[in-house]
Design an enzyme around this catalytic site. Structure first.
Site, PDB file in Angstrom:
ATOM      1  N   LYS A   1      65.058  33.412  61.436  1.00  5.37           N
ATOM      2  CA  LYS A   1      64.352  32.506  62.362  1.00  5.37           C
ATOM      3  C   LYS A   1      63.022  33.107  62.809  1.00  5.37           C
ATOM      4  CE  LYS A   1      67.151  28.957  62.516  1.00  5.37           C
ATOM      5  NZ  LYS A   1      66.732  27.637  61.975  1.00  5.37           N
TER       6      LYS A   1
ATOM      7  N   SER B   1      64.406  28.977  66.247  1.00  5.02           N
ATOM      8  CA  SER B   1      65.429  29.157  67.282  1.00  5.02           C
ATOM      9  C   SER B   1      64.886  30.136  68.323  1.00  5.02           C
ATOM     10  CB  SER B   1      66.699  29.748  66.657  1.00  5.02           C
ATOM     11  OG  SER B   1      67.573  30.225  67.662  1.00  5.02           O
TER      12      SER B   1
ATOM     13  N   ASN C   1      69.634  19.857  48.504  1.00  5.97           N
ATOM     14  CA  ASN C   1      69.878  21.191  49.061  1.00  5.97           C
ATOM     15  C   ASN C   1      68.526  21.885  49.221  1.00  5.97           C
ATOM     16  OD1 ASN C   1      70.443  23.919  49.451  1.00  5.97           O
ATOM     17  ND2 ASN C   1      72.241  23.872  48.129  1.00  5.97           N
ATOM     18  N   VAL C   2      68.173  22.231  50.446  1.00  6.32           N
ATOM     19  CA  VAL C   2      66.823  22.781  50.696  1.00  6.32           C
ATOM     20  C   VAL C   2      66.610  24.168  50.097  1.00  6.32           C
ATOM     21  CG1 VAL C   2      66.401  21.444  52.796  1.00  6.32           C
ATOM     22  CG2 VAL C   2      67.468  23.722  52.974  1.00  6.32           C
TER      23      VAL C   2
ATOM     24  N   TYR D   1      70.521  35.771  60.974  1.00  3.87           N
ATOM     25  CA  TYR D   1      69.971  34.540  61.566  1.00  3.87           C
ATOM     26  C   TYR D   1      68.705  34.827  62.372  1.00  3.87           C
ATOM     27  CZ  TYR D   1      70.141  30.052  64.123  1.00  3.87           C
ATOM     28  OH  TYR D   1      69.856  28.808  64.670  1.00  3.87           O
TER      29      TYR D   1
END
Ligand SMILES: NC(=O)c1ccc[n+]([C@@H]2O[C@H](COP(=O)([O-])OP(=O)(O)OC[C@H]3O[C@@H](n4cnc5c(N)ncnc54)[C@H](O)[C@@H]3O)[C@@H](O)[C@H]2O)c1
Length: 260
Positions: free
Chosen positions: A155, A138, A61-62, A151
């Protein structure tokens, strides 16, 4: 013809699906050994069976530092070196900001941003001069969208973190770059791409008039990691079918459908 990554050792996070799986496959086709990290065990098992012995699946799990450290440890114990890092694990929980819980914010920011920080930190510690790291952000690092605030913020953080890492790691001879995909057809975007109304709203804004396939993101990732990009560091590459020229559609009609 000599393969670009013959016997190079790579860590790929989020390796079992979508863009990460495409990067893993392309690296192996180009001669590399891949240590792939993912939390999706069934997908890992299936990919490992498909890619064969040059793919080493690791359950990691990062967002957990000890697991990221152990992941890099697998590459070092098995192969004694680490040349390439592709930090691709990411995703998020969508919600309009006035309704977003702290838990959902933390989930998204930890997965996208902390995961890239931890991965870069431990990969770099194991790397020799001449190595390269590619982080996947992204188009949303530049372009906002309704329901995407956690998000987009994470990003944007990945892009700036990558530039900062390029600055700090240049003295170790490690290059760091960032890829910013637009819409890519993967399991993560299935709910968007399979909904005709949403797909049409996207296609009105995407000049290429189609989503990318994962291999079309993997190829630019490999370019940035290759010797052909030996003087490219601290850079961002938009891979978005020119979507960045138009911006996002208004997703408010549908955002409720994607709440966790
Ligand atoms: N698909 C797109 O349109 C698109 C667009 C821009 C950016 N991206 C980014 O590209 C990356 C890959 O996206 P994708 O579409 O291939 O997604 P995907 O869902 O197909 O693959 C992501 C993989 O990451 C794994 N993962 C999730 N949480 C993890 C964790 N904590 N530790 C380790 N692995 C974990 C998942 O199990 C999955 O296998 C993400 O960072 C995503 O934000 C995707």
């Amino acid at each position: 013809m000599t393969k670009r990554f013959q016997d190079k050792v790579a860590v790929v996070t989020g390796s079992a699906s979508g863009i990460g799986a495409a990067v893993s496959r392309m690296l192996i086709e180009e001669g590399a050994l891949v240590v792939g990290a993912d939390i999706g065990e069934a997908a890992q098992t299936a990919l490992a069976a498909d890619l064969g012995e040059r793919y080493i699946p690791v359950s990691a799990n990062v967002t957990v530092e000890a697991e990221v450290k152990d992941l890099v440890g697998v590459a070092m114990e098995r192969f004694g070196r680490l040349d390439l890092g592709f930090n691709i694990a990411g995703g998020g929980r969508l919600s309009m900001l006035m309704e977003m819980s702290e838990t959902d914010w933390d989930f998204t920011v930890d997965l996208c941003l902390k995961g890239v920080f931890l991965s870069t930190k431990h990969e770099a510690a194991a790397m020799a001069p001449g190595s390269a790291i590619v982080n996947v952000a992204s188009l949303n690092a530049h372009v906002p969208a309704h329901g995407f605030s956690a998000y987009t913020s994470a990003k944007a953080g990945v892009e700036m973190f990558s530039r900062n890492a390029a600055l700090e790691l240049a003295g170790r001879g490690i290059r760091v770059n960032c890829v910013l995909p637009g819409l890519v057809e993967t399991p993560a975007t299935g709910p968007f791409v399979s909904n005709q109304a949403i797909l049409s709203a996207f296609m009105e804004r995407i000049p290429a008039k189609r989503p990318a396939q994962p291999a079309e993101i993997a190829a630019p990732c490999l370019f940035l990691a290759s010797a052909e990009a030996s003087y490219v560091s601290g850079s961002s590459l938009l891979v978005d079918g020119a979507w960045g020229t138009t911006g996002y559609p208004d997703l408010r009609t549908w955002i409720g459908e994607f709440k966790p």
